[in-house]
Design a protein around this motif. Sequence first.
Motif, short mmCIF file in Angstrom:
data_model
loop_
_atom_site.label_atom_id
_atom_site.label_comp_id
_atom_site.label_asym_id
_atom_site.label_seq_id
_atom_site.Cartn_x
_atom_site.Cartn_y
_atom_site.Cartn_z
N MET A 345 48.48 54.30 67.23
CA MET A 345 48.80 55.13 66.06
C MET A 345 47.90 54.79 64.88
SD MET A 345 52.98 55.05 66.35
CE MET A 345 53.22 56.02 64.85
N LEU A 346 47.67 53.51 64.63
CA LEU A 346 46.78 53.12 63.53
C LEU A 346 45.35 53.58 63.77
CD1 LEU A 346 48.10 49.49 62.81
CD2 LEU A 346 48.14 51.41 61.21
N LEU A 347 44.99 53.68 65.04
CA LEU A 347 43.63 54.09 65.39
C LEU A 347 43.42 55.59 65.19
CD1 LEU A 347 40.87 53.32 66.68
CD2 LEU A 347 41.90 53.85 68.89
N VAL A 348 44.39 56.41 65.59
CA VAL A 348 44.17 57.86 65.62
C VAL A 348 44.71 58.59 64.40
CG1 VAL A 348 44.19 57.83 68.15
CG2 VAL A 348 46.31 58.33 66.91
N LEU A 349 45.66 57.99 63.66
CA LEU A 349 46.23 58.69 62.51
C LEU A 349 45.38 58.50 61.26
CD1 LEU A 349 50.05 57.89 62.93
CD2 LEU A 349 48.83 59.97 63.59
N ASN A 350 45.52 59.40 60.31
CA ASN A 350 44.83 59.30 59.03
C ASN A 350 45.56 58.28 58.15
OD1 ASN A 350 43.51 59.63 56.61
ND2 ASN A 350 44.41 61.64 56.16
N ILE A 351 44.97 57.10 57.97
CA ILE A 351 45.68 56.05 57.24
C ILE A 351 45.46 56.13 55.72
CG2 ILE A 351 45.77 54.44 59.18
CD1 ILE A 351 43.43 52.94 57.89
N ARG A 352 44.86 57.21 55.24
CA ARG A 352 44.92 57.46 53.80
C ARG A 352 46.28 58.06 53.43
NH1 ARG A 352 40.10 56.62 51.34
NH2 ARG A 352 40.91 57.50 49.40
N ASN A 353 46.98 58.50 54.43
CA ASN A 353 48.33 59.04 54.25
C ASN A 353 49.33 57.88 54.36
OD1 ASN A 353 50.94 60.16 54.80
ND2 ASN A 353 49.96 62.10 55.33
N LEU A 354 50.09 57.62 53.30
CA LEU A 354 50.99 56.48 53.27
C LEU A 354 52.10 56.59 54.31
CD1 LEU A 354 51.41 55.74 49.45
CD2 LEU A 354 49.77 54.80 51.08
N ILE A 355 52.54 57.80 54.60
CA ILE A 355 53.60 57.99 55.60
C ILE A 355 53.11 57.53 56.97
CG2 ILE A 355 55.01 59.69 56.81
CD1 ILE A 355 55.16 61.28 54.22
N ASN A 356 51.86 57.86 57.31
CA ASN A 356 51.29 57.43 58.59
C ASN A 356 51.21 55.91 58.68
OD1 ASN A 356 50.99 60.06 59.46
ND2 ASN A 356 48.83 60.21 58.85
N ILE A 357 50.83 55.26 57.58
CA ILE A 357 50.78 53.79 57.56
C ILE A 357 52.17 53.21 57.77
CG2 ILE A 357 50.30 51.76 56.15
CD1 ILE A 357 48.07 53.30 54.79
N ALA A 358 53.15 53.75 57.02
CA ALA A 358 54.51 53.22 57.09
C ALA A 358 55.11 53.39 58.48
CB ALA A 358 55.39 53.90 56.04
N ILE A 359 54.91 54.55 59.10
CA ILE A 359 55.47 54.80 60.44
C ILE A 359 54.81 53.88 61.47
CG2 ILE A 359 55.64 56.49 62.30
CD1 ILE A 359 55.95 58.66 60.17
N SER A 360 53.49 53.73 61.38
CA SER A 360 52.78 52.85 62.32
C SER A 360 53.26 51.41 62.19
CB SER A 360 51.27 52.91 62.07
OG SER A 360 50.78 54.22 62.24
N LEU A 361 53.46 50.96 60.95
CA LEU A 361 53.94 49.60 60.74
C LEU A 361 55.38 49.44 61.22
CD1 LEU A 361 52.47 48.75 57.21
CD2 LEU A 361 51.74 47.85 59.43
N ALA A 362 56.19 50.49 61.08
CA ALA A 362 57.57 50.44 61.58
C ALA A 362 57.60 50.28 63.10
CB ALA A 362 58.33 51.69 61.15
N VAL A 363 56.75 51.03 63.79
CA VAL A 363 56.67 50.90 65.26
C VAL A 363 56.19 49.50 65.63
CG1 VAL A 363 55.50 51.76 67.34
CG2 VAL A 363 56.30 53.37 65.59
N LEU A 364 55.22 48.98 64.90
CA LEU A 364 54.75 47.62 65.14
C LEU A 364 55.88 46.61 64.96
CD1 LEU A 364 52.16 45.93 65.74
CD2 LEU A 364 51.86 45.73 63.26
N GLY A 365 56.70 46.81 63.92
CA GLY A 365 57.83 45.92 63.67
C GLY A 365 58.86 45.98 64.77
#
Length: 387
Positions: A345-365
Amino acid sequence: MGVVDRGRRRLILFTTSLAAFQTPYNSTVLSFITPVLGRYFHVPLYILVYVPIVYLIPLPTLMIALGRLSDIYGRARVFKVGFALFVIGSIIGALAPNVYILILSSLLMGIASSILSPGSAAIVSQVFPEGERGFALGINAMSVYLGLTSAPFLGGIITQFLGWRSVLLITTIFSILGLVISFISMRGIDILRRSIPIDVYGSTTYALALLSIVMYLLLSAMSNWFNYIYLLIIGVALLILFVLIENKIRNPMLELSLFTRNISFMAGNLTALLNYISTYSIPFLLSLYLQAVLGYNPFMAGLILASEPIFMAALSPISGRLSDRYGSREIAALGMGIIGVAFVMLLVLNIRNLINIAISLAVLGIGFGFFSAPNTNSVMGSVTSDH
């Protein structure tokens, strides 16, 4: 050591969980406030990175030797020394007049962490019976992730409104609290083995080997990978010498047979190594990215980064209880698989979008929450109490 009653076990669990909280909290918060420290002390990044890095250096170089020392001279006794060093280091850091004194304080707190990190899991495994150990280690793991959770969040709030020095004063308060409670809760639990000699040669060789390798990686990352190749050669040579020493002496610092004859121990530690290699840099890099690249203040950056450890903290006791009931291997493997999804998810999503960062980190958690406690339970359950 006699049987520890349930009430005192709970107090010991609280004390060791506070210790488990300390290492990730301080490691993460020192990384998180790095941009603020740069503006305050007016120093470049290549100097600033030593603030969080020197905190980590004692963990690989000293942790095994200090853990062995606590096996011999008493885990509770050495554990209290760890809290005392945290008090001293955090006070020095809070009063630091320049970045170099702050680096020194970070080193002291790193040494304290190299005592508390193995000590907390060892003491929990010692006082809790097998049917309760997974849940207790899950609470311990939850405390680790609470440290990760609160570091960016508390660090952001405190730095924003009270200044970075107050961040270290929080560490001082936690350390004093842990030291006081450990004197109350850990009376009479030490099993002394003073007849066992300390492996001076093995401990020294191992520490110097890892220090050489770590310094090679640090210095080479800032210049050229061949300029300091001699440090890597020295480190590898010392590691070979360490293996030869440990295979010959009667009471080694590290019994290599744990890795060669105990598949559960070897596999659990190797999996944890690969896990942390792949994930540890994420909070540090995203902290810099959110503040230095995207321009968010420390509070907002901390709020976003908290999405990962919130799920870690919530799921660790549950996965620990499940590992007590159903076994550790499948649950830990599920956690590692979910961590892999988070990286995709961190690789393919646009991480300038805060929602994408937050969701990826939630899955990691979520993945971490299912991995850590069962894996630790598997490792600690695969060895005898004297290890």
